[in-house]
Design an enzyme around this catalytic site. Structure first.
Site, PDB file in Angstrom:
ATOM      1  N   PHE A 255      25.750   6.863 106.495  1.00 54.49           N
ATOM      2  CA  PHE A 255      24.398   6.962 107.056  1.00 54.49           C
ATOM      3  C   PHE A 255      24.238   6.048 108.285  1.00 54.49           C
ATOM      4  O   PHE A 255      23.991   6.509 109.402  1.00 54.49           O
ATOM      5  CB  PHE A 255      23.405   6.616 105.944  1.00 54.49           C
ATOM      6  CG  PHE A 255      22.032   6.250 106.393  1.00 54.49           C
ATOM      7  CD1 PHE A 255      21.283   7.118 107.178  1.00 54.49           C
ATOM      8  CD2 PHE A 255      21.471   5.033 106.011  1.00 54.49           C
ATOM      9  CE1 PHE A 255      20.000   6.773 107.587  1.00 54.49           C
ATOM     10  CE2 PHE A 255      20.194   4.687 106.406  1.00 54.49           C
ATOM     11  CZ  PHE A 255      19.458   5.550 107.203  1.00 54.49           C
TER      12      PHE A 255
ATOM     13  N   ASP B 231      37.101   6.565 108.007  1.00 55.98           N
ATOM     14  CA  ASP B 231      36.210   6.683 106.852  1.00 55.98           C
ATOM     15  C   ASP B 231      36.944   7.503 105.790  1.00 55.98           C
ATOM     16  O   ASP B 231      37.569   8.511 106.112  1.00 55.98           O
ATOM     17  CB  ASP B 231      34.909   7.391 107.266  1.00 55.98           C
ATOM     18  CG  ASP B 231      33.782   7.193 106.259  1.00 55.98           C
ATOM     19  OD1 ASP B 231      32.715   6.687 106.662  1.00 55.98           O
ATOM     20  OD2 ASP B 231      33.968   7.557 105.076  1.00 55.98           O
TER      21      ASP B 231
ATOM     22  N   LEU C 191      35.502   9.062 103.409  1.00 52.30           N
ATOM     23  CA  LEU C 191      34.556  10.094 102.956  1.00 52.30           C
ATOM     24  C   LEU C 191      34.229   9.960 101.463  1.00 52.30           C
ATOM     25  O   LEU C 191      33.886  10.940 100.812  1.00 52.30           O
ATOM     26  CB  LEU C 191      35.061  11.511 103.292  1.00 52.30           C
ATOM     27  CG  LEU C 191      35.282  11.790 104.786  1.00 52.30           C
ATOM     28  CD1 LEU C 191      35.783  13.214 104.995  1.00 52.30           C
ATOM     29  CD2 LEU C 191      33.989  11.602 105.589  1.00 52.30           C
TER      30      LEU C 191
ATOM     31  N   ASP D 158      41.268   5.019 104.237  1.00 58.39           N
ATOM     32  CA  ASP D 158      40.599   3.921 103.533  1.00 58.39           C
ATOM     33  C   ASP D 158      40.781   2.633 104.340  1.00 58.39           C
ATOM     34  O   ASP D 158      41.901   2.281 104.698  1.00 58.39           O
ATOM     35  CB  ASP D 158      41.269   3.793 102.149  1.00 58.39           C
ATOM     36  CG  ASP D 158      40.607   2.734 101.287  1.00 58.39           C
ATOM     37  OD1 ASP D 158      39.741   1.995 101.797  1.00 58.39           O
ATOM     38  OD2 ASP D 158      40.974   2.659 100.097  1.00 58.39           O
TER      39      ASP D 158
ATOM     40  N   TYR E 254      28.720  -6.781  95.064  1.00 56.74           N
ATOM     41  CA  TYR E 254      28.450  -6.263  96.415  1.00 56.74           C
ATOM     42  C   TYR E 254      27.909  -7.386  97.302  1.00 56.74           C
ATOM     43  O   TYR E 254      28.384  -7.599  98.419  1.00 56.74           O
ATOM     44  CB  TYR E 254      27.442  -5.106  96.308  1.00 56.74           C
ATOM     45  CG  TYR E 254      27.050  -4.493  97.630  1.00 56.74           C
ATOM     46  CD1 TYR E 254      27.840  -3.525  98.229  1.00 56.74           C
ATOM     47  CD2 TYR E 254      25.867  -4.883  98.268  1.00 56.74           C
ATOM     48  CE1 TYR E 254      27.483  -2.961  99.440  1.00 56.74           C
ATOM     49  CE2 TYR E 254      25.498  -4.317  99.477  1.00 56.74           C
ATOM     50  CZ  TYR E 254      26.305  -3.353 100.049  1.00 56.74           C
ATOM     51  OH  TYR E 254      25.939  -2.804 101.255  1.00 56.74           O
TER      52      TYR E 254
ATOM     53  N   LYS F 232      29.685  -9.267 100.583  1.00 59.95           N
ATOM     54  CA  LYS F 232      29.016  -9.375 101.890  1.00 59.95           C
ATOM     55  C   LYS F 232      28.937 -10.840 102.326  1.00 59.95           C
ATOM     56  O   LYS F 232      29.137 -11.161 103.501  1.00 59.95           O
ATOM     57  CB  LYS F 232      27.612  -8.765 101.823  1.00 59.95           C
ATOM     58  CG  LYS F 232      27.602  -7.255 101.629  1.00 59.95           C
ATOM     59  CD  LYS F 232      28.257  -6.542 102.786  1.00 59.95           C
ATOM     60  CE  LYS F 232      28.111  -5.028 102.719  1.00 59.95           C
ATOM     61  NZ  LYS F 232      28.910  -4.347 103.752  1.00 59.95           N
TER      62      LYS F 232
ATOM     63  N   ASN G 191      16.689  -2.812 103.787  1.00 61.70           N
ATOM     64  CA  ASN G 191      16.526  -1.394 103.473  1.00 61.70           C
ATOM     65  C   ASN G 191      16.308  -0.470 104.681  1.00 61.70           C
ATOM     66  O   ASN G 191      15.172  -0.221 105.087  1.00 61.70           O
ATOM     67  CB  ASN G 191      15.391  -1.239 102.468  1.00 61.70           C
ATOM     68  CG  ASN G 191      15.731  -1.912 101.161  1.00 61.70           C
ATOM     69  OD1 ASN G 191      15.874  -3.146 101.101  1.00 61.70           O
ATOM     70  ND2 ASN G 191      15.883  -1.154 100.104  1.00 61.70           N
TER      71      ASN G 191
ATOM     72  N   ARG H 127      10.163  -4.280  99.265  1.00 60.91           N
ATOM     73  CA  ARG H 127      11.302  -4.075 100.159  1.00 60.91           C
ATOM     74  C   ARG H 127      10.767  -4.024 101.590  1.00 60.91           C
ATOM     75  O   ARG H 127       9.615  -3.664 101.808  1.00 60.91           O
ATOM     76  CB  ARG H 127      12.006  -2.738  99.863  1.00 60.91           C
ATOM     77  CG  ARG H 127      12.691  -2.661  98.501  1.00 60.91           C
ATOM     78  CD  ARG H 127      13.872  -3.604  98.388  1.00 60.91           C
ATOM     79  NE  ARG H 127      14.620  -3.446  97.151  1.00 60.91           N
ATOM     80  CZ  ARG H 127      14.336  -4.087  96.020  1.00 60.91           C
ATOM     81  NH1 ARG H 127      13.308  -4.911  95.950  1.00 60.91           N
ATOM     82  NH2 ARG H 127      15.088  -3.915  94.951  1.00 60.91           N
TER      83      ARG H 127
HETATM   84  N1  UDP Z   1      13.367   2.774  93.175  1.00 62.86           N
HETATM   85  C1  UDP Z   1      12.397   3.489  92.489  1.00 62.86           C
HETATM   86  N2  UDP Z   1      12.639   4.789  92.180  1.00 62.86           N
HETATM   87  C2  UDP Z   1      13.811   5.429  92.533  1.00 62.86           C
HETATM   88  C3  UDP Z   1      14.774   4.692  93.238  1.00 62.86           C
HETATM   89  C4  UDP Z   1      14.541   3.364  93.530  1.00 62.86           C
HETATM   90  O1  UDP Z   1      11.331   2.948  92.145  1.00 62.86           O
HETATM   91  O2  UDP Z   1      13.960   6.628  92.225  1.00 62.86           O
HETATM   92  C5  UDP Z   1      13.096   1.365  93.531  1.00 62.86           C
HETATM   93  C6  UDP Z   1      14.169   0.414  93.012  1.00 62.86           C
HETATM   94  O3  UDP Z   1      13.841  -0.011  91.709  1.00 62.86           O
HETATM   95  C7  UDP Z   1      14.112  -0.709  94.032  1.00 62.86           C
HETATM   96  C8  UDP Z   1      13.666  -0.029  95.325  1.00 62.86           C
HETATM   97  O4  UDP Z   1      13.146   1.234  94.935  1.00 62.86           O
HETATM   98  O5  UDP Z   1      13.150  -1.665  93.674  1.00 62.86           O
HETATM   99  C9  UDP Z   1      14.777   0.171  96.330  1.00 62.86           C
HETATM  100  O6  UDP Z   1      15.856   0.788  95.680  1.00 62.86           O
HETATM  101  P1  UDP Z   1      17.146   1.268  96.461  1.00 62.86           P
HETATM  102  O7  UDP Z   1      18.141   1.702  95.436  1.00 62.86           O
HETATM  103  O8  UDP Z   1      16.784   2.243  97.515  1.00 62.86           O
HETATM  104  O9  UDP Z   1      17.678  -0.020  97.233  1.00 62.86           O
HETATM  105  P2  UDP Z   1      17.815  -1.577  96.843  1.00 62.86           P
HETATM  106  O10 UDP Z   1      16.831  -2.265  97.716  1.00 62.86           O
HETATM  107  O11 UDP Z   1      17.484  -1.781  95.404  1.00 62.86           O
HETATM  108  O12 UDP Z   1      19.204  -1.912  97.194  1.00 62.86           O
END
Ligand code: UDP
Length: 318
Positions: free
Chosen positions: A19, A39, A41, A64, A153, A157, A181, A219
Site C-alpha cells: 500500500f 517485493d 508479494l 524476498d 513488529y 521497527k 495509521n 488513532r
Molecule cells: N478496529 C475496529 N474494528 C475493525 C478493525 C480495527 O474497531 O474491524 C480498531 C482496532 O481495534 C484499533 C484501530 O481500529 O483500535 C486500528 O486498527 P488497525 O488494525 O487498522 O491498526 P492499528 O492501529 O491497531 O495498528
C-alpha cells in the site's frame, strides 16, 4: 511534475508493491526517477503497480528482502542513488499470529543497510511505525520519548531505527520515519486488513461497521498522499540525516468517531456496532507530536480526515 533533484535518479523500494510503497513508487516515477521494486508479494499486490508497470523507468523484481543474495544482486547491478526499506510483515492480526516470523525481518534490515553502505547509496529511508511507542508512556509522543513496544513488529521497527542511526554515523546517511495509521486507496481491507478500509467495505456492503470494544481507543489517521509527501521531503533534506521523525497529523480521533464519519458519508442509516475488543496487539491511545516533522521538513499533513475518507470511499466504490 518532474523534480530536478529526482529526475533520472535510481531508487530502490523494497516492499514497493504494498500500500505505502506503491504510492511512493508512483510519486517517484512522476518526478522522473528510475525505480526498482523488490517485493515477495506476500501482502503486496502486482495490481498496486499497474501504473508503474507501464513506465519504462520502472522494474519489478519478485523476491524476498530477507534473501541476502537476491538483495545483494539488485544493489550490485542497479546501484541505487537512494533506497527505501519498506518490506515487512505487516498487519496487526498477521503479525500477532506469527510473532516469531516477524523477527526474520531483522536479517533483511541488517542486510539492507550493509549493502546500502557497501554500494555508496546517498541516502536510505526506513519505514518505522508508531508501534515502537506501544502503549505511550506519555502523550503526545515525541521522538525522544522512551519506547515501549508491545509486539515483535514494534521491536523490529525500533531495532531498524538503530540501524539508521548507526549507519548514518559511519558515513551512510539515512532517516527513520515513524508512520502513524496511514489510509487511502489500495489499503488492505480484508479481515486481516486495516480499520479504515474495513469500515468502508462494510458500509459499502450495507453492513454496520464493527467497532472493537468501546471504540474510545484513538488513532491519528494520515492520508497516503500526505505520507508520501512527507517521505520524499525527508529523503531530500539533509537536515533529516540520522533522525527519527513522527509522520503524523497530531489530531487523533476515536475509532467510534471514525466509524461515524464513514457511515455519515456512505449511509447514514448504518449505525456502527460494538463487538468484542481486540485483545492481542491492541494499543489504546496513539497521539504524537508533529513538531519535529514541521521543523525539519517544513511539512504538516494537509488532508483532513473527512476529505481523505471521501477520496478513499470513492476508490473503493471503483
Ligand atoms: N478496529 C475496529 N474494528 C475493525 C478493525 C480495527 O474497531 O474491524 C480498531 C482496532 O481495534 C484499533 C484501530 O481500529 O483500535 C486500528 O486498527 P488497525 O488494525 O487498522 O491498526 P492499528 O492501529 O491497531 O495498528
Amino acid at each position: 511534475m518532474k523534480d530536478r533533484k529526482l529526475q533520472g535518479k535510481k531508487i530502490l523500494v523494497t516492499g514497493g508493491a504494498g500500500f505505502l510503497g506503491s504510492h511512493l513508487v508512483d510519486s517517484l516515477l512522476k518526478k522522473g526517477a528510475k525505480v526498482v521494486v523488490l517485493d515477495d508479494l506476500s501482502t503486496g499486490k502486482r495490481s498496486n503497480l499497474n501504473d508503474a508497470l507501464k513506465n519504462s523507468r520502472f522494474k519489478f523484481i519478485k523476491g524476498d528482502v530477507n534473501d541476502a543474495k537476491a538483495l545483494g544482486l539488485i544493489f550490485k547491478s542497479f546501484r541505487p542513488d537512494y533506497a527505501f526499506q519498506y518490506a515487512a510483515v505487516v498487519g496487526v492480526d498477521r503479525t500477532q499470529k506469527k510473532p516469531l516470523i516477524v523477527l526474520n525481518d531483522l536479517y533483511g534490515i541488517a542486510n539492507f543497510f550493509a549493502l546500502a553502505k557497501k554500494y555508496g547509496v546517498k541516502k536510505t529511508v526506513f519505514a518505522s511505525s508508531s508501534e515502537v511507542y506501544g502503549e505511550p508512556i506519555k502523550m503526545p509522543n515525541r521522538e525522544d520519548d522512551p519506547l515501549n513496544p508491545k509486539t515483535t513488529y514494534g521491536v523490529v521497527k525500533a531495532v531498524g531505527e538503530e540501524f539508521v542511526k548507526v549507519y548514518n554515523s559511519i558515513g551512510s546517511p539515512g532517516v527513520a520515519l515513524r508512520f502513524f495509521n496511514v489510509y487511502g486507496p489500495r489499503q488492505d481491507a480484508s479481515s486481516e486488513g486495516f480499520v479504515v478500509g474495513k469500515f468502508i467495505m462494510q458500509a459499502l456492503a450495507g453492513k454496520r461497521p464493527t467497532v472493537f470494544g468501546d471504540g474510545l481507543q484513538t488513532r491519528d489517521f494520515v492520508y497516503v498522499d500526505d505520507n508520501v509527501e512527507a517521505v520524499i521531503r525527508s529523503l531530500m533534506s539533509s537536515k533529516t540525516n540520522g533522525e527519527v521523525i513522527n509522520i503524523v497529523r497530531g489530531k487523533p480521533c476515536t475509532i467510534e468517531e471514525l466509524a461515524e464519519s464513514v457511515v455519515a458519508i456512505v449511509d447514514k442509516n448504518l449505525k456502527p456496532i460494538h463487538v468484542a475488543p481486540r485483545v492481542a496487539g491492541e494499543i489504546r491511545y496513539r497521539h504524537a507530536d508533529g513538531s519535529k516533522m514541521k521543523k525539519l521538513i517544513n511539512f504538516s499533513p494537509k488532508i483532513e480526515l473527512n476529505e481523505g475518507l471521501l477520496k478513499t470511499i470513492e476508490w473503493y466504490r471503483g
